[in-house]
Write an enzyme that holds these catalytic residues in place. Structure first.
Site, PDB file in Angstrom:
ATOM      1  N   LYS A   1       3.938  -4.045   3.550  1.00 28.82           N
ATOM      2  CA  LYS A   1       5.399  -4.154   3.682  1.00 28.82           C
ATOM      3  C   LYS A   1       5.891  -5.190   2.687  1.00 28.82           C
ATOM      4  CE  LYS A   1       8.830  -2.594   6.249  1.00 28.82           C
ATOM      5  NZ  LYS A   1       8.941  -1.306   6.965  1.00 28.82           N
TER       6      LYS A   1
ATOM      7  N   ASP B   1      13.592   0.716   3.586  1.00 27.76           N
ATOM      8  CA  ASP B   1      13.667   0.127   4.933  1.00 27.76           C
ATOM      9  C   ASP B   1      15.097  -0.397   5.044  1.00 27.76           C
ATOM     10  OD1 ASP B   1      11.778  -0.690   7.320  1.00 27.76           O
ATOM     11  OD2 ASP B   1      13.030  -2.432   7.004  1.00 27.76           O
TER      12      ASP B   1
ATOM     13  N   SER C   1       6.766  10.259   3.806  1.00 25.71           N
ATOM     14  CA  SER C   1       6.474   9.572   2.543  1.00 25.71           C
ATOM     15  C   SER C   1       5.103   9.987   2.026  1.00 25.71           C
ATOM     16  CB  SER C   1       6.491   8.052   2.743  1.00 25.71           C
ATOM     17  OG  SER C   1       7.803   7.549   2.705  1.00 25.71           O
TER      18      SER C   1
END
Ligand code: NDP
Ligand code: 2IT
Length: 444
Positions: free
Chosen positions: A126, A166, A376
């Site tokens: 992330k 995000d 994804s």
């Protein structure tokens, strides 16, 4: 002290001021306790949980850019490459002023188990920045994205680490970042997902997280003799996940009566007008106060309040820890049947426990919102074979993946004697594959 307890306290001590990371680690480790305790000596000797809770790599960097007044602004960029046991690091980039290392670590840690649950070969990572795209001009957003990618490009690639969107990172930001990566590295490759359709993006990726959330909720209800048709739904958030959750809920015959943003919330007793919501949020990038102009019968309220509205299903789709104990009590008092997390960790630990103790079906984010990252991974497959699949093909695969996740977490919960505890089921099922891969690859 048991190995699990020892690691929980070690993580808390060694990573001060990262409460969200502690929370995510606690939730996962408490859930996988029965698996660890079956072979505690070996896992301890291998320092398995130390390796699991320490990112393989974390990158923190300066992001300078020039605003429209000619002033230099400086943000902080992050990429946490948490675990690559089952595939290249994969996970979104969050652009929000609240971003700090602890937030990115909690998200990266969750992503390991979520990505494992998809059944596809993707590891956990992330990233993001404390940059706030809100109120910035397109040129300012481009300047930030180019500077951010100038540093990030050194650490990512189609076979090493593949970021995506995000909070605050949508098609516009991914486009600017992709352009800069291509310019710097001189390769046109699937280094980011959520790309525009004209340069390697996948059909249905925009819709995937919200649609997937509804597919898993519908499968849960069907497995218990019901379905979503005719149900009343409360949703929080008004971004990518919320919009397409509302759209799919309505397509499946449910009525969604709320949505929210960071300043207020809307109650529309006739059902949210998705076309209006898309125009306000995706086109105008405006506040929800505008919604009343489209729907005079709706109500706009400042602050928080969606969980006070009576509903059968609640879908938190905004941000972490947005559904607390008082909200859980209101939902239970209103006889909610199921809560499924569109966002990452939107429900506090106390609220989760209260919902479960009161017989509410609760599907945690790592299972419920996995449709986004799964799609994804389908985008990565399409990029690798240099083909694009139809919307119907991608959507069909997404639905199959979400139904598969439901049965996988349900089976894992039952195997360990925790029937209908989907938190335990999701954490164990996600962990098992990662454990197997880590064991096979030696001490790395
Ligand atoms: P967006 O930026 O598109 O939308 C976020 C929404 O949540 C906005 O309505 C925003 O309001 C609201 N929000 C964000 N932060 C806060 C806050 N601190 N307090 C109150 N409201 C807030 O993001 P996404 O829809 O993509 O992401 C939503 C959640 O879903 C996040 O938890 C994300 O990690 C998770 N997720 C996203 C996936 C994806 O594919 N996009 C996949 C899986 C999970 P405002 O605009 O006013 O800030
Ligand atoms: O939290 C998430 O799963 C995402 N933001 C999506 C990540 C991705 O790589 O599509």
């Amino acid at each position: 002290m048991s190995y699990v307890d020892q690691i929980i306290s070690q993580v808390t001590e060694k990573n001060p001021a990262e409460p969200e990371f502690h929370q995510a680690v606690r939730e996962v480790l408490e859930s996988i306790r029965p698996v660890i305790e079956q072979n505690e000596e070996k896992f301890k000797k291998d320092a398995l949980l130390e390796r699991l809770t320490n990112p393989e790599r974390q990158i923190k960097f300066r992001v300078p850019w020039v605003d429209d007044n000619g002033n230099v602004q400086v943000n902080t960029g992050y990429r946490v490459q948490f675990n690559s046991a089952i595939g290249p690091y994969k996970g979104g980039l969050r652009l929000h002023p609240s971003v700090n290392l602890g937030i990115i670590k909690f998200l990266g840690f969750e992503q390991i188990f979520k990505n494992s649950l998809t059944g596809l070969p993707i590891g956990g990572g992330k990233g993001g920045s404390d940059f706030d795209p809100k109120g910035k001009s397109d040129r300012e957003v481009m300047a930030f994205c180019q500077s951010f990618m100038t540093e990030l490009s050194k650490y990512i690639g189609a076979d090493t680490d593949v970021p995506a969107g995000d909070i605050g990172t949508g098609a516009r930001e991914i486009g600017f970042m992709f352009g800069q990566y291509k310019r710097l590295r001189g390769v046109f490759e699937g280094v980011l997902t959520g790309k525009g359709l004209s340069f390697g993006g996948s059909l249905a990726r925009t819709e995937a997280t919200g649609y997937g959330l509804l597919y898993i909720v519908d499968e849960l209800l069907r497995s218990h003799g019901g379905d979503i048709k005719g149900k009343t739904v409360v949703v929080s958030g008004a971004g990518n996940v919320a919009i397409y959750a509302i759209e799919k809920a309505q397509q499946l015959g449910a009525k969604v009566v709320t949505c929210s943003d960071s300043t207020g919330w809307v109650y529309d007793p006739d059902g949210i007008d998705v076309a209006a919501l898309k125009e306000i949020k995706e086109v105008k990038r405006a506040r929800l106060t505008e919604y009343k102009n489209y729907r005079p019968n709706s109500e706009y309220h400042e602050g928080r309040g969606v969980w006070q509205i009576k509903a059968d299903i609640a879908l938190p789709c905004a941000t972490q820890n947005e559904l607390g104990i008082e909200d859980a009590k209101a939902l239970v008092a209103n006889k909610v049947i199921a809560v499924a997390e569109g966002a990452n960790m939107p429900t506090t630990e106390e609220a989760t426990k209260y919902l479960q103790d009161n017989g509410v079906f609760f599907i945690p984010g790592k299972a419920a919102n996995a449709g986004g990252v799964a799609t994804s991974a389908l985008e990565m497959s399409q990029n690798s074979e240099r083909l694009s699949w139809s919307f119907e093909e991608v959507d069909k695969q997404l639905k199959g993946i979400m139904e598969g996740i439901y049965h996988n977490i349900d089976d894992a919960a039952k195997r360990y004697g925790y029937e209908d505890n989907f938190v335990v089921g999701a954490n164990i099922a996600g962990f098992e594959k990662v454990l197997d891969a880590m064991n096979a690859q030696g001490i790395v």
